[in-house]
Design a protein around this motif. Structure first.
Motif, PDB file in Angstrom:
ATOM      1  N   LEU A   1       0.836  -1.202   0.000  1.00 26.31           N
ATOM      2  CA  LEU A   1       0.000   0.000   0.000  1.00 26.31           C
ATOM      3  C   LEU A   1       0.867   1.247   0.000  1.00 26.31           C
ATOM      4  O   LEU A   1       1.707   1.428   0.889  1.00 26.31           O
ATOM      5  CB  LEU A   1      -0.906   0.002   1.234  1.00 26.31           C
ATOM      6  N   ASN A   2       0.654   2.124  -0.981  1.00 28.69           N
ATOM      7  CA  ASN A   2       1.370   3.397  -0.995  1.00 28.69           C
ATOM      8  C   ASN A   2       0.979   4.252   0.198  1.00 28.69           C
ATOM      9  O   ASN A   2      -0.154   4.185   0.677  1.00 28.69           O
ATOM     10  CB  ASN A   2       1.077   4.164  -2.286  1.00 28.69           C
ATOM     11  N   SER A   3       1.903   5.098   0.622  1.00 26.25           N
ATOM     12  CA  SER A   3       1.636   5.939   1.796  1.00 26.25           C
ATOM     13  C   SER A   3       0.646   7.060   1.504  1.00 26.25           C
ATOM     14  O   SER A   3       0.038   7.611   2.423  1.00 26.25           O
ATOM     15  CB  SER A   3       2.945   6.542   2.312  1.00 26.25           C
ATOM     16  N   ASP A   4       0.456   7.397   0.212  1.00 29.12           N
ATOM     17  CA  ASP A   4      -0.419   8.518  -0.157  1.00 29.12           C
ATOM     18  C   ASP A   4      -1.810   8.026  -0.563  1.00 29.12           C
ATOM     19  O   ASP A   4      -2.402   8.527  -1.524  1.00 29.12           O
ATOM     20  CB  ASP A   4       0.208   9.353  -1.280  1.00 29.12           C
ATOM     21  N   ILE A   5      -2.336   7.075   0.210  1.00 29.71           N
ATOM     22  CA  ILE A   5      -3.636   6.486  -0.109  1.00 29.71           C
ATOM     23  C   ILE A   5      -4.591   6.600   1.076  1.00 29.71           C
ATOM     24  O   ILE A   5      -4.214   6.320   2.219  1.00 29.71           O
ATOM     25  CB  ILE A   5      -3.474   5.006  -0.522  1.00 29.71           C
TER      26      ILE A   5
ATOM     27  N   PHE B   1      -4.495  -7.989 -16.926  1.00 25.52           N
ATOM     28  CA  PHE B   1      -3.093  -8.413 -17.115  1.00 25.52           C
ATOM     29  C   PHE B   1      -2.253  -8.064 -15.904  1.00 25.52           C
ATOM     30  O   PHE B   1      -1.416  -8.841 -15.465  1.00 25.52           O
ATOM     31  CB  PHE B   1      -2.491  -7.768 -18.362  1.00 25.52           C
ATOM     32  N   TRP B   2      -2.446  -6.840 -15.373  1.00 20.58           N
ATOM     33  CA  TRP B   2      -1.628  -6.405 -14.238  1.00 20.58           C
ATOM     34  C   TRP B   2      -2.452  -5.622 -13.226  1.00 20.58           C
ATOM     35  O   TRP B   2      -3.462  -5.010 -13.552  1.00 20.58           O
ATOM     36  CB  TRP B   2      -0.419  -5.585 -14.705  1.00 20.58           C
ATOM     37  N   ALA B   3      -1.996  -5.705 -11.987  1.00 15.87           N
ATOM     38  CA  ALA B   3      -2.619  -4.983 -10.878  1.00 15.87           C
ATOM     39  C   ALA B   3      -1.613  -3.958 -10.354  1.00 15.87           C
ATOM     40  O   ALA B   3      -0.409  -4.213 -10.307  1.00 15.87           O
ATOM     41  CB  ALA B   3      -3.020  -5.957  -9.767  1.00 15.87           C
ATOM     42  N   THR B   4      -2.111  -2.815  -9.948  1.00 15.96           N
ATOM     43  CA  THR B   4      -1.237  -1.720  -9.546  1.00 15.96           C
ATOM     44  C   THR B   4      -0.459  -2.015  -8.273  1.00 15.96           C
ATOM     45  O   THR B   4      -0.979  -2.594  -7.316  1.00 15.96           O
ATOM     46  CB  THR B   4      -2.055  -0.430  -9.358  1.00 15.96           C
ATOM     47  N   GLY B   5       0.789  -1.555  -8.246  1.00 20.72           N
ATOM     48  CA  GLY B   5       1.601  -1.657  -7.039  1.00 20.72           C
ATOM     49  C   GLY B   5       1.218  -0.641  -5.986  1.00 20.72           C
ATOM     50  O   GLY B   5       1.687  -0.715  -4.847  1.00 20.72           O
ATOM     51  N   ALA B   6       0.349   0.317  -6.336  1.00 20.46           N
ATOM     52  CA  ALA B   6      -0.099   1.299  -5.343  1.00 20.46           C
ATOM     53  C   ALA B   6      -0.950   0.656  -4.264  1.00 20.46           C
ATOM     54  O   ALA B   6      -0.956   1.107  -3.109  1.00 20.46           O
ATOM     55  CB  ALA B   6      -0.884   2.421  -6.033  1.00 20.46           C
ATOM     56  N   CYS B   7      -1.681  -0.394  -4.642  1.00 18.34           N
ATOM     57  CA  CYS B   7      -2.503  -1.135  -3.677  1.00 18.34           C
ATOM     58  C   CYS B   7      -2.653  -2.556  -4.205  1.00 18.34           C
ATOM     59  O   CYS B   7      -3.623  -2.875  -4.881  1.00 18.34           O
ATOM     60  CB  CYS B   7      -3.856  -0.463  -3.483  1.00 18.34           C
TER      61      CYS B   7
ATOM     62  N   TYR C   1      -8.597   5.781  -2.441  1.00 19.74           N
ATOM     63  CA  TYR C   1      -8.316   7.072  -3.076  1.00 19.74           C
ATOM     64  C   TYR C   1      -6.813   7.333  -3.028  1.00 19.74           C
ATOM     65  O   TYR C   1      -6.207   7.309  -1.955  1.00 19.74           O
ATOM     66  CB  TYR C   1      -9.072   8.198  -2.381  1.00 19.74           C
ATOM     67  N   HIS C   2      -6.237   7.586  -4.182  1.00 23.15           N
ATOM     68  CA  HIS C   2      -4.783   7.713  -4.315  1.00 23.15           C
ATOM     69  C   HIS C   2      -4.425   9.139  -4.713  1.00 23.15           C
ATOM     70  O   HIS C   2      -4.946   9.669  -5.704  1.00 23.15           O
ATOM     71  CB  HIS C   2      -4.297   6.728  -5.394  1.00 23.15           C
ATOM     72  N   VAL C   3      -3.521   9.764  -3.946  1.00 24.38           N
ATOM     73  CA  VAL C   3      -3.048  11.102  -4.314  1.00 24.38           C
ATOM     74  C   VAL C   3      -2.286  11.022  -5.627  1.00 24.38           C
ATOM     75  O   VAL C   3      -2.518  11.792  -6.549  1.00 24.38           O
ATOM     76  CB  VAL C   3      -2.154  11.691  -3.196  1.00 24.38           C
ATOM     77  N   GLY C   4      -1.344  10.076  -5.717  1.00 25.14           N
ATOM     78  CA  GLY C   4      -0.561   9.898  -6.941  1.00 25.14           C
ATOM     79  C   GLY C   4       0.641  10.817  -6.978  1.00 25.14           C
ATOM     80  O   GLY C   4       0.571  11.982  -6.593  1.00 25.14           O
ATOM     81  N   GLY C   5       1.765  10.257  -7.430  1.00 27.56           N
ATOM     82  CA  GLY C   5       2.985  11.055  -7.507  1.00 27.56           C
ATOM     83  C   GLY C   5       3.496  11.487  -6.152  1.00 27.56           C
ATOM     84  O   GLY C   5       4.156  12.522  -6.024  1.00 27.56           O
TER      85      GLY C   5
END
Length: 341
Positions: free
Chosen positions: A85-89, A165-171, A218-222
């Motif tokens: 899980l990304n920290s900006d989520i 095909f692929w799942a995001t590394g953000a979550c 919800y992802h801030v992104g970047g």
């Protein structure tokens, strides 16, 4: 009961931890929360120690980027399922269980992602993952809800679970055994597209990757590297070539030659937009790729020896580049379902 570990990789993200970590803790009662610090130079570690006693803190010895950061951290995590899980989520109620239920419904499903919406525009999909990822015939990535930089408004058009095909590394929800079976994320990528490479390796070994429509975040992104940063352009173009060289099972020379021409067109577009640093990023990405070509040809040989199977899902049989730039197909809904494997 299966053990679930939510693992947040942090690098100088004290502000994001302060903003989002309390919600992750309160809305994840079924999981153990870990924060893996990737050699931050801010006061993230002190802040965590003083304010979040329930969080398991892992301190990595070096900052090797997203891929090595997770590989190092997960050596210290005992669980049946990892959630990267990304920290900006910002998570939402019941964000975990639908994804776990989907994994449990079919042992061949190795990884799952939820619906990824934009934190700063909550009615729209977010760039990093949206509603699950695909690759076109030249292996350019895109998503349900996002083609290149064009993101769609969420109007419940992607509210059914779907194999992708692929799942995001953000979550990313992934079976721990499968993560280690394919040797985790490729540390040569440093950051960006390493999750697509890992999903490709998982699928080539007969596993499935799914999008779960019943869970959303919800992802801030970047958060670590903004979308406008030329370094992100550099990593995306370089790592796409790394991934292609390593995993493409056909005749590599002609595929790379075509990518060279397509990437060249992209570089020219940057010039017309007066984005000269992005033009330089594309050029430098190719120079770096050629410098690492021997390494990735060895990885390609290793993958060929791994008993791979033909991938029959998640591929778009046409060019998303030509579809978008020549025919204005900037929404996933503009694409014909019959053109997907």
């Amino acid at each position: 009961m299966k053990k679930i570990a939510v693992v947040i990789l942090n690098y100088n993200g004290r502000a994001y931890l302060e903003k989002f970590l309390p919600t992750v803790i309160s809305l994840s009662p079924e999981a153990t929360i870990y924060v893996a610090d990737n050699c931050s130079t801010d006061d993230s570690v002190t802040y965590l120690k003083e304010n979040f006693k329930s969080v398991e803190l892992i301190i990595n010895k070096e900052n090797g980027g997203f891929a090595k950061g997770y590989n190092d951290a997960l050596q210290h995590v005992s669980a049946d399922y990892y959630v990267l899980l990304n920290s900006d989520i910002e998570v939402t109620p019941n964000w975990i269980q639908p994804c776990i239920d989907l994994l449990e419904s079919d042992e061949s499903i190795a990884a799952v992602q939820p619906k990824v919406l934009a934190y700063n525009s909550k009615d729209k999909f977010e760039h990093a993952g949206a509603a699950g990822g695909f690759l076109d015939k030249d292996f350019y990535p895109f998503c349900q809800g996002r083609i290149f930089d064009q993101t769609e408004v969420d109007q419940n058009q992607y509210d059914k679970n779907r194999e992708v095909f692929w799942a995001t590394g953000a979550c990313l929800f992934i079976r721990a055994e499968k993560y280690h079976e394919v040797e985790g994320l490729d540390e040569h990528f440093f950051a960006h597209m390493e999750e697509i490479d890992m999903c490709w390796r998982l699928k080539a070994r007969g596993n499935k990757i799914f999008y779960c429509a019943q869970a959303s975040i919800y992802h801030v992104g970047g958060g670590t590297l903004s979308y406008q940063n030329p370094k992100k352009t550099y990593l995306n173009f370089r790592n796409s070539l790394f991934m292609l060289t390593k995993n493409y099972e056909g005749i590599l020379f002609f595929k790379i030659l075509k990518r060279l021409m397509l990437d060249g067109l992209a570089a020219i577009l940057f010039v017309f937009k007066f984005q000269f640093r992005h033009f330089a990023a594309v050029f430098n990405a190719h120079m770096s790729y050629y410098g690492k070509l021997g390494t990735f040809l060895k990885k390609r040989k290793h993958e060929k020896a791994a008993g791979r199977t033909k991938i029959t899902t998640g591929m778009y049989k046409k060019s998303i580049v030509f579809g978008s730039f020549l025919f204005g197909k900037n929404s996933f809904q503009d694409l014909d379902e019959s053109d997907f494997l």
